[in-house]
Scaffold this motif. Structure first.
Motif, PDB file in Angstrom:
ATOM      1  N   ASP A  56       0.851  -1.193   0.000  1.00  0.00           N
ATOM      2  CA  ASP A  56       0.000   0.000   0.000  1.00  0.00           C
ATOM      3  C   ASP A  56       0.884   1.239   0.000  1.00  0.00           C
ATOM      4  O   ASP A  56       2.068   1.163  -0.329  1.00  0.00           O
ATOM      5  CB  ASP A  56      -0.938  -0.019   1.214  1.00  0.00           C
ATOM      6  N   ARG A  57       0.364   2.393   0.370  1.00  0.00           N
ATOM      7  CA  ARG A  57       1.124   3.640   0.372  1.00  0.00           C
ATOM      8  C   ARG A  57       1.491   4.102   1.782  1.00  0.00           C
ATOM      9  O   ARG A  57       1.919   5.246   1.979  1.00  0.00           O
ATOM     10  CB  ARG A  57       0.346   4.741  -0.372  1.00  0.00           C
ATOM     11  N   ALA A  58       1.362   3.215   2.730  1.00  0.00           N
ATOM     12  CA  ALA A  58       1.717   3.552   4.106  1.00  0.00           C
ATOM     13  C   ALA A  58       3.233   3.430   4.306  1.00  0.00           C
ATOM     14  O   ALA A  58       3.897   2.573   3.710  1.00  0.00           O
ATOM     15  CB  ALA A  58       0.991   2.644   5.081  1.00  0.00           C
ATOM     16  N   VAL A  59       3.757   4.293   5.155  1.00  0.00           N
ATOM     17  CA  VAL A  59       5.161   4.223   5.570  1.00  0.00           C
ATOM     18  C   VAL A  59       5.189   4.103   7.085  1.00  0.00           C
ATOM     19  O   VAL A  59       4.572   4.914   7.797  1.00  0.00           O
ATOM     20  CB  VAL A  59       5.950   5.472   5.124  1.00  0.00           C
ATOM     21  N   ARG A  60       5.877   3.087   7.572  1.00  0.00           N
ATOM     22  CA  ARG A  60       6.071   2.930   9.012  1.00  0.00           C
ATOM     23  C   ARG A  60       7.569   2.901   9.271  1.00  0.00           C
ATOM     24  O   ARG A  60       8.304   2.118   8.643  1.00  0.00           O
ATOM     25  CB  ARG A  60       5.413   1.643   9.512  1.00  0.00           C
ATOM     26  N   ILE A  61       8.030   3.749  10.182  1.00  0.00           N
ATOM     27  CA  ILE A  61       9.471   3.876  10.429  1.00  0.00           C
ATOM     28  C   ILE A  61       9.731   3.920  11.927  1.00  0.00           C
ATOM     29  O   ILE A  61       8.899   4.393  12.703  1.00  0.00           O
ATOM     30  CB  ILE A  61      10.062   5.138   9.761  1.00  0.00           C
ATOM     31  N   ALA A  62      10.885   3.410  12.307  1.00  0.00           N
ATOM     32  CA  ALA A  62      11.305   3.442  13.709  1.00  0.00           C
ATOM     33  C   ALA A  62      12.801   3.630  13.766  1.00  0.00           C
ATOM     34  O   ALA A  62      13.539   3.184  12.882  1.00  0.00           O
ATOM     35  CB  ALA A  62      10.898   2.153  14.423  1.00  0.00           C
ATOM     36  N   SER A  63      13.264   4.310  14.814  1.00  0.00           N
ATOM     37  CA  SER A  63      14.690   4.558  15.016  1.00  0.00           C
ATOM     38  C   SER A  63      15.155   3.907  16.307  1.00  0.00           C
ATOM     39  O   SER A  63      14.491   4.035  17.352  1.00  0.00           O
ATOM     40  CB  SER A  63      14.958   6.066  15.078  1.00  0.00           C
ATOM     41  N   ALA A  64      16.288   3.254  16.244  1.00  0.00           N
ATOM     42  CA  ALA A  64      16.845   2.625  17.440  1.00  0.00           C
ATOM     43  C   ALA A  64      17.286   3.660  18.469  1.00  0.00           C
ATOM     44  O   ALA A  64      17.325   3.374  19.666  1.00  0.00           O
ATOM     45  CB  ALA A  64      18.033   1.747  17.058  1.00  0.00           C
ATOM     46  N   GLU A  65      17.624   4.865  17.993  1.00  0.00           N
ATOM     47  CA  GLU A  65      18.217   5.875  18.872  1.00  0.00           C
ATOM     48  C   GLU A  65      17.209   6.894  19.398  1.00  0.00           C
ATOM     49  O   GLU A  65      17.513   7.626  20.347  1.00  0.00           O
ATOM     50  CB  GLU A  65      19.332   6.640  18.143  1.00  0.00           C
ATOM     51  N   GLY A 104       6.543   2.523  -3.689  1.00  0.00           N
ATOM     52  CA  GLY A 104       5.385   2.336  -2.833  1.00  0.00           C
ATOM     53  C   GLY A 104       5.714   2.500  -1.367  1.00  0.00           C
ATOM     54  O   GLY A 104       6.817   2.919  -0.992  1.00  0.00           O
ATOM     55  N   GLY A 105       4.741   2.152  -0.538  1.00  0.00           N
ATOM     56  CA  GLY A 105       4.940   2.237   0.897  1.00  0.00           C
ATOM     57  C   GLY A 105       5.964   1.233   1.389  1.00  0.00           C
ATOM     58  O   GLY A 105       6.327   0.276   0.682  1.00  0.00           O
ATOM     59  N   PHE A 106       6.421   1.419   2.616  1.00  0.00           N
ATOM     60  CA  PHE A 106       7.475   0.545   3.145  1.00  0.00           C
ATOM     61  C   PHE A 106       7.516   0.635   4.663  1.00  0.00           C
ATOM     62  O   PHE A 106       7.019   1.583   5.273  1.00  0.00           O
ATOM     63  CB  PHE A 106       8.840   0.915   2.564  1.00  0.00           C
ATOM     64  N   ASP A 107       8.099  -0.394   5.246  1.00  0.00           N
ATOM     65  CA  ASP A 107       8.471  -0.400   6.655  1.00  0.00           C
ATOM     66  C   ASP A 107       9.982  -0.263   6.727  1.00  0.00           C
ATOM     67  O   ASP A 107      10.709  -0.881   5.920  1.00  0.00           O
ATOM     68  CB  ASP A 107       8.050  -1.699   7.338  1.00  0.00           C
ATOM     69  N   ALA A 108      10.485   0.511   7.696  1.00  0.00           N
ATOM     70  CA  ALA A 108      11.931   0.698   7.794  1.00  0.00           C
ATOM     71  C   ALA A 108      12.347   0.859   9.251  1.00  0.00           C
ATOM     72  O   ALA A 108      11.699   1.578  10.024  1.00  0.00           O
ATOM     73  CB  ALA A 108      12.371   1.921   6.988  1.00  0.00           C
ATOM     74  N   PHE A 109      13.426   0.184   9.594  1.00  0.00           N
ATOM     75  CA  PHE A 109      14.052   0.324  10.904  1.00  0.00           C
ATOM     76  C   PHE A 109      15.426   0.952  10.698  1.00  0.00           C
ATOM     77  O   PHE A 109      16.197   0.507   9.842  1.00  0.00           O
ATOM     78  CB  PHE A 109      14.182  -1.029  11.603  1.00  0.00           C
ATOM     79  N   ILE A 110      15.732   1.985  11.467  1.00  0.00           N
ATOM     80  CA  ILE A 110      16.939   2.785  11.286  1.00  0.00           C
ATOM     81  C   ILE A 110      17.798   2.675  12.536  1.00  0.00           C
ATOM     82  O   ILE A 110      17.311   2.823  13.664  1.00  0.00           O
ATOM     83  CB  ILE A 110      16.576   4.261  11.030  1.00  0.00           C
ATOM     84  N   ALA A 111      19.081   2.425  12.336  1.00  0.00           N
ATOM     85  CA  ALA A 111      20.043   2.418  13.445  1.00  0.00           C
ATOM     86  C   ALA A 111      21.270   3.201  13.010  1.00  0.00           C
ATOM     87  O   ALA A 111      21.699   3.097  11.856  1.00  0.00           O
ATOM     88  CB  ALA A 111      20.418   0.992  13.829  1.00  0.00           C
TER      89      ALA A 111
END
Length: 366
Positions: A56-65, A104-111
């Motif tokens: 879909d067109r949703a973006v979910r993101i999270a940062s470790a810091e 498109g949309g994506f999930d992403a984890f950032i460190a």
């Protein structure tokens, strides 16, 4: 470990990873948004992104810091400035789409191990690592100048920090063994080997900055005002031989322009000193650059000046200066080869004792 964290947050597995290094600018500060020369090199600290496309067109993101790893979300096409770290990601997707790239949309984890507010380009490392992950996930065709341009637009037009293009170009192209001699007007560059007789020390002062706030943007506005009075498009167009015109400007524009013109002249001289392994000359240019940033551009702070002074007083140091945009952040010191670790430890001990702040040695890595 980050694959596991991604699974815990999003319930699936990442399909790609994007990464980009932080940078330390050896010399050429506040010249990039004036069309001038810069000389960054990569540092060991990096930002990494684990990403999986969605349907879909949703973006979910999270940062470790940041935010204790809480997931934040938005929808592609509905990007807006929220005043937090997600603005950098939202700016990237906003301008990536605006320039005609399909994804498109994506999930992403950032460190990241690039310290925030340290003058070592944590924001550009985030922008470029996200873009590298999106390139891999969606098969996008972007060359380094395009990546850098989109990252800069995110920072300038979405976040609101009027920075130049050096940081994004460095995040794309810099490496640890060379300095990137970059002409920010036409984006031509040369990789210059670091001098064999020296090493670099990079120390975070413990005083953080925020370039989306007013002081940094005020310097940009002062440069624009100086250009208008001088009748040039960019301060890059003023040669060192024409400083008399700069001196005739009203305060503080004369000092702001003098810094840019003299700093731009120092960069090719630093490249020549590196190629000749003339460490005394290179160190002197570091020192002159710091004095100009402190006195003419007025972007240093007392704690950083103290850290620079302590470093300069060390017998194994050729020169030292504030690196990055200023108002806090880090210093870079040119030291005798083989002495970097000992110098860094001596300098940070003395600085912590005299300032009461907690410095961090970033280069050499501990």
């Amino acid at each position: 470990m980050s694959d596991e964290r991604f699974h815990d947050l999003f319930g699936g597995e990442p399909s790609v990873r994007g990464s980009a290094a932080g940078r330390v600018n050896l010399i050429g500060e506040h010249t990039d948004y004036n069309g001038g020369f810069v000389l960054p090199t990569a540092i060991p600290q990096r930002t990494s992104v684990w990403l999986a496309p969605r349907g879909d067109r949703a973006v979910r993101i999270a940062s470790a810091e940041i935010d204790q790893g809480a997931v934040r979300a938005y929808t592609l096409g509905s990007e807006r400035r929220e005043g937090n770290w997600t603005d950098y990601v939202q700016g990237v997707t906003r301008f990536l789409a605006e320039e005609g790239h399909r994804f498109g949309g994506f999930d992403a984890f950032i460190a990241s191990t690039v310290p925030i507010g340290s003058g070592l380009s944590s924001s550009a490392a985030l922008e470029v690592s996200i873009l590298n992950a999106l390139i891999a996930a969606f098969g996008l065709a972007l060359d380094p100048p395009t990546i850098a341009r989109i990252g800069r637009r995110a920072e300038n037009e979405h976040v609101g920090a009027r920075t130049g293009v050096m940081d994004q170009m460095a995040a794309c192209l810099a490496d640890a063994g060379t300095a990137l001699f970059l002409d920010t007007r036409d984006l031509s560059y040369e990789r210059v080997p670091l001098p064999p007789g020296a090493e670099l020390v990079v120390i975070n002062s413990g005083v953080s900055h925020d370039h989306s706030q007013g002081d940094y943007n005020a310097r940009w506005a002062e440069c624009e005002a100086a250009c208008q009075l001088l009748g040039v498009a960019e301060l890059r167009d003023i040669a060192i031989e024409d400083l008399a015109h700069v001196e005739a400007l009203p305060e503080p524009l004369n000092r702001r322009a003098r810094h840019v013109v003299t700093e731009n002249d120092r960069v090719p001289r630093a490249v020549a000193a590196m190629k000749a392994n003339d460490l005394a000359a290179l160190g002197s240019l570091f020192d002159a650059s710091h004095a100009s940033m402190r006195d003419d551009y007025v972007v240093s702070v007392p704690a950083v000046d103290l850290l620079v002074d302590i470093a300069r007083a060390d017998a194994d140091v050729f020169g030292a200066r504030l690196t990055g945009g200023g108002f806090g952040g880090s210093i870079v010191a040119l030291v005798r080869r083989g002495a970097a670790k000992a110098v860094a430890e001596r300098v940070t001990r003395a600085y912590a004792s005299r300032s009461g702040l907690t410095p961090t040695i970033l280069v050499p890595p501990r």
